[in-house]
Design a protein around this motif. Sequence first.
Motif, PDB file in Angstrom:
ATOM      1  N   TYR A 118       0.851  -1.176   0.000  1.00 41.58           N
ATOM      2  CA  TYR A 118       0.000   0.000   0.000  1.00 41.58           C
ATOM      3  C   TYR A 118       0.896   1.238   0.000  1.00 41.58           C
ATOM      4  O   TYR A 118       2.057   1.180   0.376  1.00 41.58           O
ATOM      5  CB  TYR A 118      -0.895   0.020   1.244  1.00 41.58           C
ATOM      6  N   TYR A 165       2.157  10.465   5.303  1.00 44.40           N
ATOM      7  CA  TYR A 165       2.070  11.057   6.628  1.00 44.40           C
ATOM      8  C   TYR A 165       2.536  12.506   6.567  1.00 44.40           C
ATOM      9  O   TYR A 165       3.374  12.866   5.747  1.00 44.40           O
ATOM     10  CB  TYR A 165       2.962  10.304   7.622  1.00 44.40           C
ATOM     11  N   PRO A 211       4.312  11.910  13.402  1.00 46.16           N
ATOM     12  CA  PRO A 211       3.677  11.895  12.084  1.00 46.16           C
ATOM     13  C   PRO A 211       2.177  11.662  12.199  1.00 46.16           C
ATOM     14  O   PRO A 211       1.718  10.900  13.048  1.00 46.16           O
ATOM     15  CB  PRO A 211       4.364  10.729  11.377  1.00 46.16           C
ATOM     16  N   PHE A 257      -1.240  10.574  10.017  1.00 53.03           N
ATOM     17  CA  PHE A 257      -1.707   9.926   8.801  1.00 53.03           C
ATOM     18  C   PHE A 257      -2.535  10.893   7.969  1.00 53.03           C
ATOM     19  O   PHE A 257      -3.395  11.602   8.485  1.00 53.03           O
ATOM     20  CB  PHE A 257      -2.544   8.703   9.168  1.00 53.03           C
ATOM     21  N   GLN A 287      -4.122   6.926   2.428  1.00 56.24           N
ATOM     22  CA  GLN A 287      -3.528   5.648   2.024  1.00 56.24           C
ATOM     23  C   GLN A 287      -4.290   5.112   0.819  1.00 56.24           C
ATOM     24  O   GLN A 287      -5.522   5.266   0.747  1.00 56.24           O
ATOM     25  CB  GLN A 287      -3.607   4.647   3.175  1.00 56.24           C
ATOM     26  N   TYR A 335       5.775  12.658   4.260  1.00 55.92           N
ATOM     27  CA  TYR A 335       6.462  11.400   4.009  1.00 55.92           C
ATOM     28  C   TYR A 335       5.583  10.469   3.173  1.00 55.92           C
ATOM     29  O   TYR A 335       4.403  10.281   3.471  1.00 55.92           O
ATOM     30  CB  TYR A 335       6.788  10.688   5.322  1.00 55.92           C
ATOM     31  N   LYS A 340       1.826  -5.635   5.177  1.00 58.10           N
ATOM     32  CA  LYS A 340       1.885  -6.080   6.564  1.00 58.10           C
ATOM     33  C   LYS A 340       2.809  -7.278   6.703  1.00 58.10           C
ATOM     34  O   LYS A 340       2.642  -8.098   7.567  1.00 58.10           O
ATOM     35  CB  LYS A 340       0.489  -6.370   7.071  1.00 58.10           C
ATOM     36  N   GLN A 389       3.138  -4.337  10.375  1.00 57.75           N
ATOM     37  CA  GLN A 389       3.643  -3.397   9.388  1.00 57.75           C
ATOM     38  C   GLN A 389       4.820  -2.618   9.970  1.00 57.75           C
ATOM     39  O   GLN A 389       4.693  -1.993  11.016  1.00 57.75           O
ATOM     40  CB  GLN A 389       2.542  -2.431   8.957  1.00 57.75           C
ATOM     41  N   LEU A 415       7.079   0.440   9.230  1.00 54.61           N
ATOM     42  CA  LEU A 415       7.118   1.610   8.367  1.00 54.61           C
ATOM     43  C   LEU A 415       8.557   2.027   8.097  1.00 54.61           C
ATOM     44  O   LEU A 415       9.369   2.116   9.011  1.00 54.61           O
ATOM     45  CB  LEU A 415       6.353   2.766   9.018  1.00 54.61           C
ATOM     46  N   PHE A 433      10.570   5.080   6.651  1.00 52.75           N
ATOM     47  CA  PHE A 433      10.489   6.480   6.271  1.00 52.75           C
ATOM     48  C   PHE A 433      11.742   6.891   5.508  1.00 52.75           C
ATOM     49  O   PHE A 433      12.843   6.461   5.821  1.00 52.75           O
ATOM     50  CB  PHE A 433      10.383   7.374   7.513  1.00 52.75           C
ATOM     51  N   TYR A 439      10.054   4.137  17.211  1.00 54.30           N
ATOM     52  CA  TYR A 439      10.889   4.738  16.168  1.00 54.30           C
ATOM     53  C   TYR A 439      11.804   5.785  16.799  1.00 54.30           C
ATOM     54  O   TYR A 439      11.431   6.450  17.766  1.00 54.30           O
ATOM     55  CB  TYR A 439      10.024   5.420  15.099  1.00 54.30           C
ATOM     56  N   GLY A 470      14.045  11.275   8.805  1.00 53.13           N
ATOM     57  CA  GLY A 470      12.790  10.574   8.995  1.00 53.13           C
ATOM     58  C   GLY A 470      12.898   9.579  10.137  1.00 53.13           C
ATOM     59  O   GLY A 470      14.000   9.171  10.527  1.00 53.13           O
ATOM     60  N   PRO A 471      11.792   9.181  10.718  1.00 52.54           N
ATOM     61  CA  PRO A 471      11.826   8.174  11.792  1.00 52.54           C
ATOM     62  C   PRO A 471      12.429   6.856  11.313  1.00 52.54           C
ATOM     63  O   PRO A 471      12.200   6.435  10.177  1.00 52.54           O
ATOM     64  CB  PRO A 471      10.340   8.005  12.138  1.00 52.54           C
ATOM     65  N   GLN A 472      13.196   6.220  12.213  1.00 49.78           N
ATOM     66  CA  GLN A 472      13.801   4.929  11.927  1.00 49.78           C
ATOM     67  C   GLN A 472      13.213   3.887  12.863  1.00 49.78           C
ATOM     68  O   GLN A 472      13.171   4.092  14.076  1.00 49.78           O
ATOM     69  CB  GLN A 472      15.321   5.006  12.120  1.00 49.78           C
ATOM     70  N   PHE A 473      12.800   2.765  12.310  1.00 51.05           N
ATOM     71  CA  PHE A 473      12.137   1.710  13.072  1.00 51.05           C
ATOM     72  C   PHE A 473      13.107   1.044  14.041  1.00 51.05           C
ATOM     73  O   PHE A 473      14.189   0.604  13.640  1.00 51.05           O
ATOM     74  CB  PHE A 473      11.568   0.682  12.086  1.00 51.05           C
ATOM     75  N   GLN A 520       9.071  -3.680  17.358  1.00 46.76           N
ATOM     76  CA  GLN A 520       7.622  -3.758  17.427  1.00 46.76           C
ATOM     77  C   GLN A 520       7.210  -4.851  18.400  1.00 46.76           C
ATOM     78  O   GLN A 520       7.809  -5.938  18.402  1.00 46.76           O
ATOM     79  CB  GLN A 520       7.057  -4.064  16.046  1.00 46.76           C
ATOM     80  N   GLN A 566       9.348  -7.742  15.513  1.00 42.57           N
ATOM     81  CA  GLN A 566      10.266  -7.294  14.471  1.00 42.57           C
ATOM     82  C   GLN A 566      11.260  -6.339  15.110  1.00 42.57           C
ATOM     83  O   GLN A 566      10.947  -5.674  16.092  1.00 42.57           O
ATOM     84  CB  GLN A 566       9.519  -6.541  13.346  1.00 42.57           C
ATOM     85  N   PRO A 594      -3.884   2.440   9.249  1.00 42.21           N
ATOM     86  CA  PRO A 594      -2.513   2.915   9.453  1.00 42.21           C
ATOM     87  C   PRO A 594      -2.141   3.039  10.927  1.00 42.21           C
ATOM     88  O   PRO A 594      -3.002   3.084  11.796  1.00 42.21           O
ATOM     89  CB  PRO A 594      -2.529   4.288   8.790  1.00 42.21           C
ATOM     90  N   GLN A 595      -0.849   3.092  11.164  1.00 47.03           N
ATOM     91  CA  GLN A 595      -0.342   3.290  12.510  1.00 47.03           C
ATOM     92  C   GLN A 595      -0.620   4.726  12.971  1.00 47.03           C
ATOM     93  O   GLN A 595      -0.535   5.665  12.186  1.00 47.03           O
ATOM     94  CB  GLN A 595       1.163   3.012  12.568  1.00 47.03           C
ATOM     95  N   PHE A 655       0.597   7.673  15.628  1.00 49.61           N
ATOM     96  CA  PHE A 655       1.784   8.056  16.372  1.00 49.61           C
ATOM     97  C   PHE A 655       1.452   8.970  17.544  1.00 49.61           C
ATOM     98  O   PHE A 655       0.527   9.790  17.473  1.00 49.61           O
ATOM     99  CB  PHE A 655       2.759   8.806  15.464  1.00 49.61           C
TER     100      PHE A 655
END
Lengths: 113, 113
Positions: A32, A36, A44, A46, A49, A87, A93, A99, A101, A103, B35, B42-45, B48, B56, B101-102, B104
Amino acid sequence: LAKTTQPISMDSYEGQEVNITCSHNNIATNDYITWYQQFPSQGPRFIIQGYKTKVTNEVASLFIPADRKSSTLSLPRVSLSDTAVYYCLVGDKQGTGFQKLVFGTGTRLLVSP
Amino acid sequence: DAGVTQSPTHLIKTRGQQVTLRCSPKSGHDTVSWYQQALGQGPQFIFQYYEEEERQRGNFPDRFSGHQFPNYSSELNVNALLLGDSALYLCASSSRWSNQPQHFGDGTRLSIL
């Protein structure tokens, strides 16, 4: 996960329509496209989408061509409060319902009076 | 309906110390992601959590660890703080069984002296 490429910055004036294009050449079938918006010192938020064709909500439209290798976020009649970083992300997923993300550096939009 | 809440909003630590950041997910969400966002990036993962387990993980050292509680809230722990750990730490929540969507929170600003 597909990598995205967007312009580093864009300038506009109040009342104009702004189109931010994102390139995602390696997008996968299940991915998808999500956009953001982020203001300084905030998380961020949303925006929109989509998977294909066109999606519209109360704040923006998302245009996705048939090959899905790019997408365009359209903000109608921007105001000063639309100054933010935008972004573009692609991802699914992960087949597991989760999921992650990814960025990029985003597009810094500056709206002037 | 409260969104994602994070605490504290700001924190100052010195090198070598340890820090714990907290996150309460949006009502109805069961998955929490963390993140790290450095200034201008940008945000870095980071990782989770779902069902109290890490599902993850991004490319972060073991100094970064987390926990999820039965009420879905989560903590991020960072040991042996380095100057480079100075950043905005963002928590995002989502639902395992939804394609929504997530969401934040507004993050915790961590400064290392």
